[in-house]
Design an enzyme around this catalytic site. Sequence first.
Site, PDB file in Angstrom:
ATOM      1  N   ASP A  12       0.853  -1.197   0.000  1.00  0.00           N
ATOM      2  CA  ASP A  12       0.000   0.000   0.000  1.00  0.00           C
ATOM      3  C   ASP A  12       0.884   1.240   0.000  1.00  0.00           C
ATOM      4  O   ASP A  12       1.780   1.371   0.829  1.00  0.00           O
ATOM      5  CB  ASP A  12      -0.901  -0.025   1.256  1.00  0.00           C
ATOM      6  CG  ASP A  12      -1.913   1.113   1.279  1.00  0.00           C
ATOM      7  OD1 ASP A  12      -3.118   0.827   1.217  1.00  0.00           O
ATOM      8  OD2 ASP A  12      -1.493   2.291   1.366  1.00  0.00           O
ATOM      9  N   ASP A 108      -3.894   2.457  -5.112  1.00  0.00           N
ATOM     10  CA  ASP A 108      -2.600   2.453  -4.423  1.00  0.00           C
ATOM     11  C   ASP A 108      -2.312   1.198  -3.611  1.00  0.00           C
ATOM     12  O   ASP A 108      -1.367   1.180  -2.853  1.00  0.00           O
ATOM     13  CB  ASP A 108      -2.456   3.707  -3.553  1.00  0.00           C
ATOM     14  CG  ASP A 108      -2.930   3.502  -2.124  1.00  0.00           C
ATOM     15  OD1 ASP A 108      -3.969   2.838  -1.949  1.00  0.00           O
ATOM     16  OD2 ASP A 108      -2.246   3.992  -1.210  1.00  0.00           O
ATOM     17  N   GLU A 109      -3.144   0.172  -3.745  1.00  0.00           N
ATOM     18  CA  GLU A 109      -2.827  -1.028  -2.966  1.00  0.00           C
ATOM     19  C   GLU A 109      -3.175  -2.292  -3.742  1.00  0.00           C
ATOM     20  O   GLU A 109      -4.065  -2.299  -4.588  1.00  0.00           O
ATOM     21  CB  GLU A 109      -3.542  -1.019  -1.613  1.00  0.00           C
ATOM     22  CG  GLU A 109      -5.016  -1.199  -1.687  1.00  0.00           C
ATOM     23  CD  GLU A 109      -5.683  -1.213  -0.311  1.00  0.00           C
ATOM     24  OE1 GLU A 109      -5.382  -2.123   0.491  1.00  0.00           O
ATOM     25  OE2 GLU A 109      -6.504  -0.326  -0.061  1.00  0.00           O
TER      26      GLU A 109
END
Length: 394
Positions: A12, A108-109
């Site tokens: 992340d 973003d992860e």
Amino acid sequence: MFDHSPALAHLDMDAFYAAVEQRDFPELRGKPVVVGGPDPKARGVVSTCSYEARPFGIHSAMPLRQALQLCPDAVFVAGRMKVYQRESRRIMAILREYSPRVQPLSLDEAFLDLTGTQRLFGPPDETLQQIRERVREETGLTCSAGLAPVKFVAKIASDLEKPDGLVIVPPGGVLEFLHPLPVGRLWGVGPKTLDRLTELGVATIGDLAALGLEELERRFGLWGRRLHQLSLGRDGRSVTPHREEKSVGHETTFATDQESEEVITRALLELSEKVAARLRRHAVAGRTLTLKLRLAPFSTFTRSVSGDEYLDQGPLIYETARALIDRVDRRARKVRLIGVSVSGLVAREAAPPGLFDSERPEREQRLGKAVDALGERFGAGAVRRGRLIGRDSS
Ligand code: TTP
Ligand code: MG
């Protein structure tokens, strides 16, 4: 270390949007930066903030005005979604070099299954460290990661040493890792479950395990059984790759340009239901809603909003889209086209379980709260829930 067990990683990015802004605008480095502006006096919410802004109590989804009060010296910037999407693609591409089994959960992860990659790349913990270094070298951004034999444990681990942290939970160490942690760290334990568990004297995941299956089942039914499994670090879910960031959307072009609110509302309702049905059919849900609006003759507006709530239900999609459409200054212009799409897709199975099944009542409550918040943000009456309910029961 992970020779005979699954090696599941979760990665992340740190303060993702804010970190991209600090990278591209060096004058922002070392400063409290809030993404979501640019005008903090305007209505709207914080998308995220830099780590320098966090000690002030600023966090995602907070009204910008409140963030300004908490930290008058913060720099407020507008988000640049295209840039974040491009960075996200670069990051996911790096992950895919190490395993075909990459499951993005948002921009973003992602989960990354490193099981069986030892021969190619060496021990999974070293590989993950190498991946983090490559992400930093190639994007100039830092990330945090966790590695564990169980998927949800990897996700908890990646969050523990943020920012720029790496936490490895070896196959024999899952319970030792989980049990001291607060029970709220478990995926799907929302405020409601947390309250009930606190009443039972459960503070840590270890306490939850000690409560035992019978007691949990008696009090929470099926959800209790699941909680019991989680407390023992058991979770059968595997990394299910799906294609890169996609969106599910529909649009309607009116045969004649429309000004009737009635027609526009009905079109929006229908589009929302269609999008919801398709999301559910593909067993996905998304956090970002985009509304497209073409006013006659040719001006096209798009407006997006991302929230915590995973969208896959018509009413919530409608309400979110409604709030966006009411933000476009249409004056007396007629509407030619309306489009609704949902992106930031995750497999339903990847989202916290509570969102989809066990915590329906809580979800309803949150829906109500979201509607209120939208009303606050966009003016009362912006969200027409009554009408929606009317239609639902028709
Ligand atoms: P997160 O990973 O939740 O947050 P973050 O990367 O900014 O910070 P952290 O270091 O704690 O991981 O979300 C990723 C991005 O998604 C975030 O940079 C902005 C966006 N986002 C929103 O726009 N609205 C929201 O409510 C949240 C939670 C995130
Ligand atoms: Mg992040």
